[in-house]
Design a protein around this motif. Structure first.
Motif, mmCIF file in Angstrom:
data_model
loop_
_atom_site.group_PDB
_atom_site.id
_atom_site.type_symbol
_atom_site.label_atom_id
_atom_site.label_comp_id
_atom_site.label_asym_id
_atom_site.label_seq_id
_atom_site.Cartn_x
_atom_site.Cartn_y
_atom_site.Cartn_z
ATOM 1 N N ALA A 39 -3.243 4.123 -2.998
ATOM 2 C CA ALA A 39 -3.062 4.839 -2.136
ATOM 3 C C ALA A 39 -3.884 4.928 -0.984
ATOM 4 O O ALA A 39 -5.006 4.954 -1.277
ATOM 5 C CB ALA A 39 -2.263 6.137 -2.730
ATOM 6 N N PHE A 40 -3.259 4.884 0.310
ATOM 7 C CA PHE A 40 -4.224 4.885 1.427
ATOM 8 C C PHE A 40 -4.448 6.558 1.840
ATOM 9 O O PHE A 40 -3.367 7.371 1.690
ATOM 10 C CB PHE A 40 -3.670 4.417 2.642
ATOM 11 C CG PHE A 40 -4.268 4.416 3.679
ATOM 12 C CD1 PHE A 40 -5.254 3.297 4.145
ATOM 13 C CD2 PHE A 40 -4.250 5.513 4.757
ATOM 14 C CE1 PHE A 40 -6.059 3.609 5.302
ATOM 15 C CE2 PHE A 40 -5.220 5.715 5.737
ATOM 16 C CZ PHE A 40 -5.940 4.384 6.140
ATOM 17 N N SER A 41 -5.668 6.849 1.712
ATOM 18 C CA SER A 41 -5.758 8.271 2.151
ATOM 19 C C SER A 41 -6.567 8.318 3.448
ATOM 20 O O SER A 41 -7.826 7.846 3.522
ATOM 21 C CB SER A 41 -6.405 9.138 1.134
ATOM 22 O OG SER A 41 -6.956 10.135 1.522
ATOM 23 N N SER A 42 -6.190 9.177 4.520
ATOM 24 C CA SER A 42 -7.016 9.087 5.753
ATOM 25 C C SER A 42 -8.241 10.020 5.455
ATOM 26 O O SER A 42 -9.189 10.103 6.315
ATOM 27 C CB SER A 42 -6.082 9.837 6.845
ATOM 28 O OG SER A 42 -5.206 9.027 7.231
ATOM 29 N N LEU A 43 -8.293 10.777 4.405
ATOM 30 C CA LEU A 43 -9.452 11.987 4.098
ATOM 31 C C LEU A 43 -10.396 11.195 3.347
ATOM 32 O O LEU A 43 -11.329 11.806 2.948
ATOM 33 C CB LEU A 43 -8.716 13.176 3.423
ATOM 34 C CG LEU A 43 -7.790 13.833 4.212
ATOM 35 C CD1 LEU A 43 -6.967 14.876 3.164
ATOM 36 C CD2 LEU A 43 -8.273 14.379 5.518
ATOM 37 N N ASN A 99 -3.160 1.957 8.636
ATOM 38 C CA ASN A 99 -3.310 3.320 8.313
ATOM 39 C C ASN A 99 -1.765 4.064 8.936
ATOM 40 O O ASN A 99 -1.453 3.938 9.821
ATOM 41 C CB ASN A 99 -4.410 3.771 9.301
ATOM 42 C CG ASN A 99 -4.415 5.377 9.103
ATOM 43 O OD1 ASN A 99 -3.693 5.910 8.511
ATOM 44 N ND2 ASN A 99 -5.500 5.593 9.703
ATOM 45 N N GLN A 140 0.975 -1.149 -0.066
ATOM 46 C CA GLN A 140 -0.064 -0.156 0.160
ATOM 47 C C GLN A 140 0.870 1.369 0.100
ATOM 48 O O GLN A 140 1.880 1.425 0.583
ATOM 49 C CB GLN A 140 -0.768 -0.090 1.315
ATOM 50 C CG GLN A 140 -1.793 1.242 1.438
ATOM 51 C CD GLN A 140 -2.244 0.910 2.837
ATOM 52 O OE1 GLN A 140 -3.312 0.092 2.976
ATOM 53 N NE2 GLN A 140 -1.758 1.433 3.783
ATOM 54 N N THR A 141 0.673 2.127 -0.638
ATOM 55 C CA THR A 141 1.075 3.545 -0.749
ATOM 56 C C THR A 141 0.474 4.636 -0.005
ATOM 57 O O THR A 141 -0.596 4.318 0.414
ATOM 58 C CB THR A 141 1.368 3.983 -2.090
ATOM 59 O OG1 THR A 141 0.171 4.047 -2.803
ATOM 60 C CG2 THR A 141 2.381 3.317 -3.055
ATOM 61 N N ARG A 142 0.897 5.688 0.164
ATOM 62 C CA ARG A 142 0.269 6.750 0.938
ATOM 63 C C ARG A 142 0.187 8.078 0.672
ATOM 64 O O ARG A 142 1.002 8.272 -0.392
ATOM 65 C CB ARG A 142 0.755 6.575 2.538
ATOM 66 C CG ARG A 142 2.150 6.878 2.408
ATOM 67 C CD ARG A 142 2.843 6.966 3.976
ATOM 68 N NE ARG A 142 2.675 7.719 4.816
ATOM 69 C CZ ARG A 142 3.119 7.974 5.933
ATOM 70 N NH1 ARG A 142 4.010 7.094 6.234
ATOM 71 N NH2 ARG A 142 2.938 8.671 6.759
ATOM 72 N N LEU A 143 -0.888 8.759 0.664
ATOM 73 C CA LEU A 143 -1.076 9.878 -0.093
ATOM 74 C C LEU A 143 -0.634 10.999 0.956
ATOM 75 O O LEU A 143 0.242 11.733 0.475
ATOM 76 C CB LEU A 143 -2.453 10.143 -0.295
ATOM 77 C CG LEU A 143 -3.054 9.766 -1.630
ATOM 78 C CD1 LEU A 143 -4.409 10.049 -1.763
ATOM 79 C CD2 LEU A 143 -2.480 10.558 -2.812
ATOM 80 N N GLU A 144 -0.935 11.011 2.191
ATOM 81 C CA GLU A 144 -0.663 11.912 3.144
ATOM 82 C C GLU A 144 0.502 11.566 4.032
ATOM 83 O O GLU A 144 0.786 10.437 4.128
ATOM 84 C CB GLU A 144 -1.709 12.326 3.932
ATOM 85 C CG GLU A 144 -3.072 12.867 3.155
ATOM 86 C CD GLU A 144 -3.904 11.729 3.284
ATOM 87 O OE1 GLU A 144 -3.717 10.632 3.382
ATOM 88 O OE2 GLU A 144 -5.072 12.073 2.554
#
Lengths: 172, 913
Positions: B741-745, B656, A159-163
């Protein structure tokens, strides 16, 4: 070494047979024996007889895989669904044998080219495919086929991350 | 192992049943892996331990016993004997770290006498050579006030305790040292003239008293039966308006003191000013006895001349030339003479051994001519942060790597590059051959990365502001950097550029506070050589609220440092990286108010600004305060996105990356004390889960990795330590597709939280998770216990999915049935019998080997080792028999060829038949 041997043979061996052969072929027929009489009839009857036998034999070969099915079912039942060395070996055999047989179809049916050859081949192939399917079913019930998402979990992209975050307790 | 041991418990039939149901393989491997410990001959092979004692408070040379030692008592409440020749610890006693362990007095006669604690006091006698406790007696004073200024000393075999009550009187009690019998009870000496500025020079107590301009120098022998006060106007001794009294750092001869850089002795109930000039106000002065009469030694750190020492004869006032030198190469900031011993050689020369303690906590034993016999870096007893830094690759490897890096270029260009690097390799080989082995053996191995990346540099930040670079394989100090103004109370360390980018050096930054102003102080250095780089030492003019490292690197591969200051302004270092700031969020948790604020960082074309986008109040009505905040390790890799269940479905983990665990504690009207653990999303501020522990205190040692969290707390009701573990799952369906992509929003969904608590049958002092390069290996928890052991526990034992009585499926999954108490087996202790005292932190770092994780435990001792949580599956065993294998291989090759020959001969013979 064999080369050497044959050379030696040529050099030293006396061939006594050659002349004999020539002699025997030139021998006249025995008295009262006619080569031409009855030969035609016997030939034809023998030919059809052996042909029938061959077809029968070939059908046997063609039906062989299908006949193995009940036996395989029994083996599969006996082997059980646990994963240990013997069931694995059996399942391996169950798969490998029909696949090998399928690849060897041409050589198995090489000697004949009869009217039923195509049918025989088709039956033979179907029998082997049934065996393979059986083996696959066995694999499936043993849980060896990668059909669940869990089997592909390790190949998934991470998994990649945006923030991105930073921080923590106040440093003051 | 866990499987087996738990199943063994009920009965043997249970084991048989388990053997039936559990996979044979698991049983097989668990039998192999029965122990995690090492063999006896492996001790010291992968690990080392360094013992420290802390900053030296009192020191005395042992002149009585044959084995020469220095007895020291330290600020870390340690009593130790150091070998005079090597500086190694001969024996060591560690007292309580609280005030009850404070060492008040160290006295050496035929045995060591110490006074520890602060009401109640403990007086103990120790054997000089072995350090064995010989006797002990306690003393509790009735009145507790004013004891902070009490003084102890030994006089004529009697222990004297003096409690001054400023402006009123002095209480003096005299005890028999060995038994504690009070000889003459307590005598009260009236003295209205005493104040905080008084100094003691046994048995005289000296003060300056009186109105400014009319001050008197007063002194009194507190042990004499008749009260006799020596009184002189201050103006007789100093022209300055304000007198400043200082005791000698070491005094073994005559009672005396320093009055404004002037030596004054008390002889025959009279003050006697000595005409020896103290060259520097900050100099440390000692009065020592020698064969040619008492000497006055003074030492200071001169800006021009470096470390300087000077000696004068007390009687004649002449300078003693053979003692005294300055050395510019010695960096001893603010030296203090801890102990001095001077003898005379046959040639009538003074020989002094001087133990000097510096402001950076280092202790040096210096002999004549400034030769340093040994140095002890006692700052390492207080390590506050550790960073493992990769070493750079060798020049040759770098050339080869750069060859493969260049993607562009034609075939011909690639071919020439190939030839070039081959030529370089050849050159290197020839050079190595010419240089020979002799030269290579002498110099230390070069600081280059080894094949498995096991060799690293550990950068240790200490409490005093001294930064060390340490070789992890040998424990040798490679470089040190002392930053006197650095307050490391809440300091953080970041590796902003690793050594993987050849033309650029590695870059490490320490963010701390200025000692006096509290403003931000940033130290940037090259962690390989210890030299300042980039911003070097940067004093900010504002206090730093929080800091972070930008995830994106600039063209120089340097990750920018983001500083959020008190006024919520953002500073980016270097400033050229400001346009790179996007999708960056920061959060700050305030300890006392328990309010967590989240900021979004935006670059508006000119500068980066922080906007407060959320805030969460965790105070729970004002009583709670935040004690810990922990987010995931920055460069964490997660191997598996889910957990495979026995029915072959997947239980997806909630990974997360922005999750922050906040631990708060505070009093509660109903439940006495309450500990709350809250999982907050660091981007959106959403609370994902919260757990309350009632009647619990002291939440500590949070661990956070992948999808699991753990923290310790003290259960007040049961009076024991417990560890709570949480695991977060998304469920059988994943929320976002794989690789996305993981996004918390993206919309808040609460994950399934599974949790358990376990009893820890010990007092943990530190905790860490094992770290490997790709996270393929199991996660193990390292728990440092107050007993001095580091226990390695598999996460499987802490898992919250452990069911009380596992049904068929859970059992098939390999889950260990729930047992409330965690087993801490002796064979899981990674530091075998090397007891580590007062452990405070454990640091782990991945190595190039997937199986291996590097561990450094810090505290009073430093202990380094490496652990392999899933065994060394990618490494041959340590005792692998290379000789046997090569002999067998050679024999097999030989046998093959000989049989071939014999077979040919036999064929030939057969052919002839």
């Amino acid at each position: 070494m064999s080369q050497l041997k044959s050379n030696k043979k040529l050099k030293w061996a006396l061939d006594f047979n050659q002349k004999n052969k020539q002699l025997s072929t030139e021998l006249p027929s025995p008295p009262g024996y006619s080569q031409s009489s009855n030969a035609n009839y016997a030939e034809s009857s023998k030919d059809s007889d052996s042909n029938l036998l061959l077809i029968k034999k070939l059908w046997d070969v063609a039906l062989g895989p299908l006949k193995q099915v009940p036996m395989n079912l029994f083996i599969m039942y006996m082997a059980g669904n646990s994963i240990s060395i013997f069931p694995i070996m059996m399942v391996g055999m169950l798969i490998v044998r029909p696949v090998k047989a399928l690849f060897a179809t041409q050589s198995t049916f090489k000697m004949v080219e009869g009217t039923q050859a195509i049918g025989q081949k088709i039956v033979y192939c179907i029998g082997n495919i049934v065996n393979i399917l059986l083996a696959l079913y066995k694999c499936q019930s043993m849980g060896l086929l990668p059909t669940h998402s869990s089997d592909w979990l390790a190949f998934e992209e991470p998994q990649t991350r945006l923030e991105h975050i930073g921080g923590g307790l106040s440093l003051i | 192992m866990g499987n087996l041991s738990i199943n063994l418990k009920p009965n043997f039939m249970g084991l048989l049943k388990c053997l039936n149901s559990i996979n044979w393989f698991i049983v097989f491997f668990s039998l192999i892996n029965l122990s995690m410990c090492i063999y006896e001959d492996q001790i010291g092979k992968f690990d080392w331990r360094q013992s420290y004692v802390g900053r030296i408070k009192f020191a005395q040379f042992d002149t009585v016993s044959t084995a020469r030692k220095i007895i020291v008592a330290t600020e870390e409440n340690v009593l130790a004997a150091l070998n005079l020749k090597t500086g190694q610890v001969v024996w060591r006693h560690v007292f309580e770290s609280t005030s009850s362990g404070n060492i008040q007095l160290l006295h050496l006669s035929d045995q060591i006498i110490t006074v520890t604690g602060s009401n109640p006091y403990l007086v103990r006698g120790w054997d000089l050579s072995t350090g064995v406790l010989i006797w002990e007696w306690g003393l509790t004073l009735q009145k507790n006030e004013h004891t902070d200024f009490s003084e102890w000393w030994v006089q004529n075999g009697l222990l004297v305790h003096m409690v001054p009550k400023f402006g009123s009187h002095i209480e003096v009690s005299v005890y028999n040292v060995a038994t504690g019998h009070n000889r003459g009870a307590t005598s009260k000496l009236p003295a209205v003239w005493i104040n905080e500025g008084c100094v003691l020079s046994p048995p005289y107590y000296t003060c300056i008293s009186g109105s400014p301009g009319n001050q008197l120098l007063l002194s009194m022998d507190v042990t004499s039966d008749a009260v006799q006060i020596i009184s002189k106007p201050l103006a007789e001794y100093t022209t300055a308006r304000n007198g400043n009294l200082n005791p000698f750092d070491t005094n073994t001869v005559i009672p005396g003191f320093l009055l404004n850089e002037k030596i004054i002795l008390i002889r025959g109930n009279k003050f006697e000013a000595i005409n020896i000039a103290i060259s520097e106000p900050s100099a440390s002065v000692a009065l020592v006895d020698s064969a040619s009469g008492p000497l006055v030694l003074q030492t200071w750190n001169d800006e021009a001349k470096g470390f300087t020492l000077m000696a004068h004869n007390l009687v004649s006032g002449q300078r003693v030339n053979e003692i005294g030198w300055s050395d510019r190469s010695l960096s001893i900031p603010e030296p203090e003479l801890s102990a001095v011993i001077c003898t005379k050689t046959a040639r009538e020369q003074h020989v002094c051994r001087i133990l000097v303690t510096a402001a950076d906590d280092a202790s040096h034993l210096i002999q004549q001519e400034g030769r340093v016999l040994w140095t002890r870096e006692e700052a390492l007893a207080n390590v506050v942060a550790v960073e493992f830094v990769d070493l750079p690759v060798s020049d040759l490897d770098a050339a080869i790597e750069s060859e493969f890096d260049q993607k562009e270029g034609s075939v011909l260009a690639a071919f020439t590059r190939r030839l070039q690097s081959q030529f370089q390799q050849l050159q290197g080989a020839v050079r190595a051959l010419l240089a020979g082995d002799a030269a290579a053996a002498d110099e230390p191995p070069p600081l280059v990365r080894d094949y498995f990346n096991l060799h690293k540099i550990m950068v240790l930040l200490t409490d005093t502001g001294k930064i060390f670079g340490m070789d992890n394989l040998s424990g040798e100090i490679l470089w040190k950097l002392y930053e006197p103004n650095l307050n490391t109370e809440a300091a953080v360390m970041f590796t902003r550029r690793s050594a993987r980018h050849p033309p650029h050096d590695a870059y490490l930054t320490v963010v701390g506070k200025h000692e006096e102003t509290g403003n931000g102080l940033i130290v940037s250095l090259n962690p390989i050589r210890g030299t300042p780089v980039g911003e070097q030492t940067l004093h900010l003019d504002v206090q730093i609220l929080q800091c972070a490292v930008l995830y994106k690197a600039d063209a120089q591969k340097l990750h920018a440092l983001i500083l959020l200051d008190k006024d919520e302004n953002v500073q980016i270092l270097p400033e050229s990286s400001a346009p790179l700031v996007e999708n960056m969020y920061m959060h700050v948790a305030d300890r006392s108010s328990a309010v967590v604020r989240g900021y979004a960082l935006r670059h508006d074309g000119e500068r980066v600004s922080a906007k407060n986008i959320w805030s969460v109040d965790l105070s729970g009505g004002g009583s709670q305060r935040v004690v810990w905040s922990v987010s995931k390790p920055a460069a964490e890799r997660i191997h598996s996105a889910g957990r495979v269940l026995p029915d072959r479905s997947v239980l997806y983990k909630h990974l997360n990356p922005n999750l922050v665990l906040l631990l708060t504690e505070g009093p509660d009207p109903v439940h006495k004390d309450v500990v709350v653990a809250t999982c907050v999303d660091g981007v959106s501020g959403g609370v994902l889960s919260a757990h309350v522990h009632r009647r619990a205190r002291r939440p500590a040692l949070p661990l956070h990795s992948e999808h699991f969290l753990a923290y310790l707390y003290y259960n007040d009701k049961q009076r024991r330590h417990e560890i709570a573990t949480l695991e977060l799952y998304e469920g059988p369906e994943r929320w976002v597709p794989a690789g996305a992509a993981f996004s918390s929003l993206r919309g808040a969904r609460a994950p399934h939280v599974q949790r358990h608590a376990y009893i820890v049958p010990a007092a943990p002092a530190a905790a860490a998770l094992s770290a490997t390069e790709r996270s393929l290996t199991d996660k193990h928890v390292l728990l440092a216990l107050s007993t001095g052991a580091i226990v390695e526990l598999p996460w499987a034992l802490l898992e919250p999915r452990r069911a009380l009585s596992p049904a068929g499926e859970a059992r098939e999954e390999g889950l260990v049935p729930y047992a409330p108490e965690l087993p801490l087996p002796a064979e899981a202790v990674v530091n075998y019998n090397a007891t580590l005292l007062r452990l405070t932190r454990i640091h782990t770092a991945p190595s190039g080997l997937e199986s291996t994780s590097l561990v450094l435990a810090t505290g009073l001792d430093l202990f380094y080792t490496r652990i392999a949580p899933s065994k060394t599956f990618d490494l041959l065993k340590d005792d692998f028999d290379y000789y046997l294998i090569s002999v067998v291989l050679a024999a097999l090759v030989l046998a093959t060829y000989s049989t071939k020959y014999f077979a040919a001969r036999k064929m030939l013979k057969m052919a002839w038949k």
